[in-house]
Structure formats: C-alpha cells, structure tokens
Write a protein that holds these residues in place. Structure first.
Motif, PDB file in Angstrom:
ATOM      1  N   THR A   1       5.558  -2.439   1.620  1.00 55.73           N
ATOM      2  CA  THR A   1       6.243  -3.525   2.333  1.00 55.73           C
ATOM      3  C   THR A   1       7.653  -3.725   1.779  1.00 55.73           C
ATOM      4  OG1 THR A   1       4.166  -4.651   2.783  1.00 55.73           O
ATOM      5  CG2 THR A   1       6.147  -5.996   2.901  1.00 55.73           C
ATOM      6  N   ARG A   2       7.776  -3.693   0.465  1.00 53.31           N
ATOM      7  CA  ARG A   2       9.105  -3.876  -0.150  1.00 53.31           C
ATOM      8  C   ARG A   2      10.049  -2.731   0.224  1.00 53.31           C
ATOM      9  NH1 ARG A   2       8.218  -6.687  -6.053  1.00 53.31           N
ATOM     10  NH2 ARG A   2       6.311  -7.795  -5.533  1.00 53.31           N
TER      11      ARG A   2
ATOM     12  N   SER B   1      -4.522  -4.534  -1.903  1.00 49.02           N
ATOM     13  CA  SER B   1      -3.308  -3.770  -1.595  1.00 49.02           C
ATOM     14  C   SER B   1      -3.588  -2.274  -1.745  1.00 49.02           C
ATOM     15  CB  SER B   1      -2.169  -4.168  -2.539  1.00 49.02           C
ATOM     16  OG  SER B   1      -2.424  -3.683  -3.850  1.00 49.02           O
TER      17      SER B   1
ATOM     18  N   ASP C   1       9.909  -1.002   2.932  1.00 46.36           N
ATOM     19  CA  ASP C   1      10.271  -1.232   4.343  1.00 46.36           C
ATOM     20  C   ASP C   1      11.410  -2.243   4.461  1.00 46.36           C
ATOM     21  OD1 ASP C   1       8.796   0.524   5.821  1.00 46.36           O
ATOM     22  OD2 ASP C   1       7.085  -0.811   6.090  1.00 46.36           O
ATOM     23  N   LYS C   2      11.347  -3.300   3.652  1.00 48.05           N
ATOM     24  CA  LYS C   2      12.402  -4.321   3.680  1.00 48.05           C
ATOM     25  C   LYS C   2      13.745  -3.726   3.261  1.00 48.05           C
ATOM     26  CE  LYS C   2       9.426  -8.373   3.026  1.00 48.05           C
ATOM     27  NZ  LYS C   2       9.050  -9.497   2.150  1.00 48.05           N
TER      28      LYS C   2
ATOM     29  N   GLY D   1       5.571  -9.026  -1.424  1.00 47.39           N
ATOM     30  CA  GLY D   1       4.849  -8.033  -0.643  1.00 47.39           C
ATOM     31  C   GLY D   1       4.457  -6.847  -1.511  1.00 47.39           C
TER      32      GLY D   1
END
Length: 298
Positions: A155-156, A12, A158-159, A151
């Motif tokens: 990513t989090r 990551s 973005d969600k 994620g």
C-alpha cells in the motif's frame, strides 16, 4: 492424536509471509500448524502516526490476548514491533534468522537527483510514520518535508507510485521477504551503521504461553542464538529508555568472529530534536546496553 499448533498472526501480506515461514519451519521438526488471523489496534487505526496511538504493543496486544486466552498456541511477531517485556504468562521462546536489517529509501525516478545527498531536491516530501526514521532523516537533511504514511508495505509503495510522496522509507527485510519489484524506483539501501535500524529489525520472534512446556521445548530447535545475542543488546537499550516502537531510537549490534560485540545507536528525545549517535565495542554483552544509555544521555 497429534497436536496441531495454532499460529496467531496479523493479516497483512508480510505478516502472512511470516506465519507461512513459521508453519514451514514447524513442519521441518514434525509439527503440524494452522494459521489464525487476528486484527490488532495498529491495523484498525490507519489515520494516526504510531507516536499518536496510545500505549505500547499496538501490533501485538490482541495476538498476545489470544495466546493468553488459549485461542492460539503460538504467535509470530516482527520483533521490532514487540514490547520489550512480555505480558505475564507469555515468553519469547525462539527468534529467527535475521533478514536484511537496513532501511531503504525508495525514490520516484522523476524526482531523483544523483548529485544530492539522499538524491532528493530541497524540500522533497518523504513518507514515514516512524519517529526514529524522521529524526535520522532530519539529521542528514533538515530541509526535507516529512509526512506520515500508513498501510502495509505494498500500500505504501502504491502511494509513492501515485505521486503522494517524492520518496518513502521502508525496512529492507519486508521488501526482500515479499520479493517486491522496485525497478521503477531509485533505491538507496542505507548502511545500518550510519542510518541505524530499529532494535531487532529483520528478526521474527516466536511467543508462547509460559505454561506450554512441551511446545517451548520443541521450539528450541528453531532458535538462532547468535541472532538473540545481538538483539538482546538492542532491545535492552530500548527497555532502559522505557520505549516502544514510537521512540526515536535506532540500535544495531553485531558480533565478530572473535566474539566481540559492536553496538551502534542513535537517539533523539523527539522526532525533531537533535540526534545523538554512538558506537561502542566490548568483549562481552554485560552492561553494554547500560554503557550505551550513559553515552546517549550524556
């Protein structure tokens, strides 16, 4: 021929930041290093919350196996992901400085309510897969709807941006290290003495083979003993509860200028069970964690 140290890490953005940080720190003490990416169980399983993944160390086991098999020489871990007992043959030789240990609540501005506790409307949807965070959020606001989120850190976020959640909660350390811009959101940075972080949150641990005495000796130059004094207490509380990173436990220890230790802890038997919070102070680390367990279980 000069040895090149092989660093094992997850892939990551945050894990790679950690590996690059370690690579730069090793260069300062004259050691050359390469970075080897290893996929862990926690990376592969993205559809379950942490408490539903079997076993402990699901972000660390494959990296530890690579160390034991001599595929890499040195592992860098977020210390809060690391089980409290190293596998036979491996040791934590050094720990890093401590980045911001706090949790941050990141809220979409269009649903943020300034005059409410946590700036959230009744029934707001908050994303977190951490049982510790769930237990503490529900302690402050029992009406919140908590939904699992997986994620990596970007990513989090973005969600959240997409409107899947009204807010999410993340470790401030990761956001700080990745230098992420959160200006489009409202952010509450919790006081770690009130919303208590995971044991060793914000600290990196450097793990090597016990038999690699030369590297262990060299790594002592990177070791932050003041940080270790406090994280040892926090992780001792976790160990005494026989917990992994899915346990609803927060523990945060500081050391003042006189050398006294102050420990804050929060514990619930499950993510939805009543939360017990304690604060203890002592002139010594000796049995401080044991005292905390008595208070938390009492």
């Amino acid at each position: 021929m000069k040895r090149e140290v092989r660093i094992g890490t997850r892939g990551s953005k945050l894990a790679l930041w950690q590996a690059n940080y370690l690579q730069a720190e090793l260069a300062k003490i004259g050691l050359s290093a390469s970075i080897n990416i290893i996929k862990t169980k926690g990376d592969k399983i993205q559809d379950l919350s942490f408490d539903k993944i079997e076993g402990k160390g699901f972000f660390t086991k494959e990296i530890e196996d690579a160390l034991l098999n001599e595929e890499v020489d040195l592992a860098v871990h977020s210390m809060k992901d690391l089980p409290t007992t190293s596998p036979e043959g491996l040791v934590i030789t050094a720990v890093s400085y401590r980045e911001d240990p706090t949790d941050w609540l990141i809220i979409r501005k269009e649903v943020s309510v300034k005059n409410k506790l946590l700036q959230l409307e009744k029934g707001a949807v908050v994303g977190t897969s951490s049982a510790r965070r769930k237990a503490q959020l529900l302690h402050f606001r029992s009406d919140l709807v908590l939904k699992d989120i997986r994620g990596n850190v970007p990513t989090r976020i973005d969600k959240l941006r997409q409107g899947q959640f009204d807010a999410i909660i993340l470790a401030g350390a990761g956001i700080t290290r990745l230098e992420l811009d959160l200006s489009e959101f409202d952010v509450i940075k919790f006081d770690p003495k009130e919303f208590i972080p995971a044991p060793a949150q914000g600290v990196l641990a450097f793990q090597v083979r016990e038999s690699d005495k030369e590297l262990r000796r060299q790594l002592r130059a990177l070791h932050k003993q003041e940080v270790a004094d406090c994280t040892n207490v926090e992780r001792r509380v976790l160990k005494l509860l026989d917990g992994g990173c899915h346990l609803p436990l927060g523990a945060y220890c500081t050391k003042d200028h006189e050398g006294n230790y102050h420990l804050w802890a929060a514990y619930a038997e499950t993510a939805t069970a009543p939360l017990k919070q304690i604060r203890l102070s002592s002139s010594t680390r000796f049995e401080l964690a044991e005292e905390a367990i008595k208070s938390l279980k009492g």
